[in-house]
Design an enzyme around this catalytic site. Sequence first.
Site, short mmCIF file in Angstrom:
data_model
loop_
_atom_site.label_atom_id
_atom_site.label_comp_id
_atom_site.label_asym_id
_atom_site.label_seq_id
_atom_site.Cartn_x
_atom_site.Cartn_y
_atom_site.Cartn_z
N ARG A 238 0.87 -1.18 0.00
CA ARG A 238 0.00 0.00 0.00
C ARG A 238 0.90 1.23 0.00
O ARG A 238 1.92 1.26 0.72
CB ARG A 238 -0.90 0.04 1.25
CG ARG A 238 -2.10 -0.87 1.22
CD ARG A 238 -3.17 -0.42 0.20
NE ARG A 238 -4.34 -1.29 0.20
CZ ARG A 238 -4.49 -2.36 -0.59
NH1 ARG A 238 -3.54 -2.70 -1.44
NH2 ARG A 238 -5.60 -3.06 -0.53
N GLU A 267 -3.20 7.64 -3.82
CA GLU A 267 -3.79 7.03 -5.00
C GLU A 267 -5.15 7.64 -5.34
O GLU A 267 -5.95 7.84 -4.42
CB GLU A 267 -3.97 5.54 -4.69
CG GLU A 267 -3.49 4.65 -5.79
CD GLU A 267 -3.40 3.21 -5.32
OE1 GLU A 267 -2.45 2.88 -4.59
OE2 GLU A 267 -4.27 2.44 -5.69
N HIS A 285 -1.73 -0.02 -9.82
CA HIS A 285 -2.35 -0.92 -8.85
C HIS A 285 -2.98 -2.14 -9.52
O HIS A 285 -4.19 -2.35 -9.45
CB HIS A 285 -3.38 -0.16 -7.99
CG HIS A 285 -3.60 -0.82 -6.65
ND1 HIS A 285 -3.95 -0.13 -5.52
CD2 HIS A 285 -3.53 -2.13 -6.27
CE1 HIS A 285 -4.09 -0.97 -4.51
NE2 HIS A 285 -3.84 -2.19 -4.94
N ILE A 286 -2.11 -2.94 -10.15
CA ILE A 286 -2.58 -4.11 -10.91
C ILE A 286 -2.09 -5.43 -10.31
O ILE A 286 -2.02 -6.45 -11.01
CB ILE A 286 -2.16 -4.02 -12.40
CG1 ILE A 286 -0.64 -3.82 -12.54
CG2 ILE A 286 -2.91 -2.90 -13.11
CD1 ILE A 286 -0.10 -4.04 -13.95
N GLY A 287 -1.74 -5.41 -9.03
CA GLY A 287 -1.18 -6.62 -8.39
C GLY A 287 -1.96 -7.90 -8.66
O GLY A 287 -1.38 -8.93 -9.00
P1 NAP Z 1 -0.89 -11.44 4.99
O1 NAP Z 1 -0.80 -12.87 4.60
O2 NAP Z 1 -1.80 -11.06 6.10
O3 NAP Z 1 0.61 -10.95 5.32
C1 NAP Z 1 0.89 -9.71 5.86
C2 NAP Z 1 2.11 -9.82 6.77
O4 NAP Z 1 2.46 -8.52 7.25
C3 NAP Z 1 1.87 -10.70 8.00
O5 NAP Z 1 2.64 -11.87 7.91
C4 NAP Z 1 2.23 -9.81 9.20
O6 NAP Z 1 3.08 -10.49 10.11
C5 NAP Z 1 2.96 -8.63 8.57
N1 NAP Z 1 2.68 -7.40 9.32
C6 NAP Z 1 1.46 -6.93 9.73
N2 NAP Z 1 1.61 -5.81 10.44
C7 NAP Z 1 2.95 -5.57 10.50
C8 NAP Z 1 3.73 -4.55 11.12
N3 NAP Z 1 3.15 -3.60 11.86
N4 NAP Z 1 5.07 -4.59 10.95
C9 NAP Z 1 5.64 -5.59 10.24
N5 NAP Z 1 4.95 -6.58 9.65
C10 NAP Z 1 3.62 -6.56 9.78
O7 NAP Z 1 -1.32 -10.54 3.77
P2 NAP Z 1 -1.01 -10.78 2.20
O8 NAP Z 1 -2.11 -11.55 1.59
O9 NAP Z 1 0.38 -11.26 2.03
O10 NAP Z 1 -1.17 -9.26 1.68
C11 NAP Z 1 -0.34 -8.23 2.14
C12 NAP Z 1 -0.83 -6.88 1.63
O11 NAP Z 1 -0.56 -6.74 0.25
C13 NAP Z 1 -2.34 -6.65 1.74
O12 NAP Z 1 -2.73 -6.21 3.01
C14 NAP Z 1 -2.61 -5.61 0.67
O13 NAP Z 1 -2.59 -4.31 1.23
C15 NAP Z 1 -1.44 -5.77 -0.29
N6 NAP Z 1 -1.87 -6.26 -1.62
C16 NAP Z 1 -1.68 -5.46 -2.71
C17 NAP Z 1 -2.02 -5.93 -3.97
C18 NAP Z 1 -1.82 -5.08 -5.19
O14 NAP Z 1 -2.68 -5.11 -6.06
N7 NAP Z 1 -0.74 -4.35 -5.32
C19 NAP Z 1 -2.59 -7.20 -4.12
C20 NAP Z 1 -2.77 -7.98 -2.99
C21 NAP Z 1 -2.40 -7.50 -1.75
P3 NAP Z 1 3.13 -10.11 11.67
O15 NAP Z 1 1.72 -10.14 12.15
O16 NAP Z 1 4.04 -11.13 12.27
O17 NAP Z 1 3.74 -8.75 11.76
C1 GLV Z 2 -5.17 -5.25 -3.61
O1 GLV Z 2 -4.50 -4.28 -3.46
C2 GLV Z 2 -5.67 -6.05 -2.54
O2 GLV Z 2 -5.50 -5.67 -1.37
O3 GLV Z 2 -6.28 -7.09 -2.84
#
Ligand code: NAP
Ligand code: GLV
Length: 322
Positions: A238, A267, A285-287
Amino acid sequence: MSVVFVTFKIPDQGLNLLREKFDVFINPYDRLLNKNELIRAASNSDALITMLADNIDEEVLESGKGSLKIVANYAVGYNNIDIEKARKLGIYVTNTPGVLTETTADLTWALMLAVSRRIVESDAFTRSGKFDGWKPELFLGSDVYGKTLGIIGFGNIGQAVARRAIGFNMKVYYYQRHRVPSEVEKSLNAAYMTLDELLKESDFVSLHVPLTKETYHLLNENKLSLMKKTSYLINTARGPVIDEKALCQKLKNGEIAGAALDVYENEPKIFPDLLKLDNVVLTPHIGSATYETRSKMSVMVANDVIKVLSGEEPDNLVWKKN
Ligand code: NAP
Ligand code: GLV
Ligand code: GLV
């Protein structure tokens, strides 16, 4: 019949499931809804399917009081929704974890390779007719294989990015609040580090944390100063996790080699200086943007809406996970 309102047209797979059971209304415009439109939608619906750019705040949720039972966010991130307020009002909030993990990891890798091998600059050069023959020092970039990759946020997507690094023979460091089980560390050849150590040691730094109060400007001017001059920053998490203005300054001064960004602090606005730099790659933002994944996400939100409107618990309730 229950009413489902979808704030932006999503793929038909999910919509068709909903149409069998409910009255489905879809935002007819090719733009996001404004606050008043969201309020009206919430007050007239049993379920809302929302986009990550919809600000589902206290006011929107309040207007749904009495009728609205679920807000199903068409994204894994849910920083756009006031979760506490929803919980108090008894409105379920769901997201779409898992189905977009590999797709977003692929984009992260596309960005890493694009910025380090100067793909976008090279493409523009070639199209403009400037390619007049092979040259020993034309568009030199940096190797990716064998380098050190620092992953901030080692959850679903962070680990999927690490899996791909094995094929590139990279050393992987990760940082988040909790350590993952040692079997996971071993299988991904990943070492736990403090954030500062990771920033100092990595050739590529990739962000995969959710946006929360704690992660806002996690990479501020001080933290960015720890990165090597030769290193690259990738952000598919983000925008507000990075201080975009500070990043821009570092890229301009050559204090960081380059950045590849899919998300932005304000954004869809982009810090104007960023647009002028050659050492950045920018995507809108096309992840998770593949046909396969966006279809799966549509089925996932539809299933949770169906469950809740049939009196069952949804599969992807966000507040049970923390
Ligand atoms: P996830 O499985 O919940 O992983 C997020 C990780 O971040 C967790 O393992 C967590 O570990 C860590 N975290 C949370 N708070 C933290 C903090 N304060 N400091 C350090 N680490 C922290 O989520 P995911 O599915 O991988 O997705 C991650 C993020 O990617 C989403 O929330 C979304 O915003 C973004 N995303 C973007 C796109 C895009 O289109 N560009 C697509 C999908 C997702 P701990 O709890 O141990 O800290
Ligand atoms: C995309 O950014 C998502 O959070 O799924
Ligand atoms: C480059 O094309 C090479 O053959 O080395």
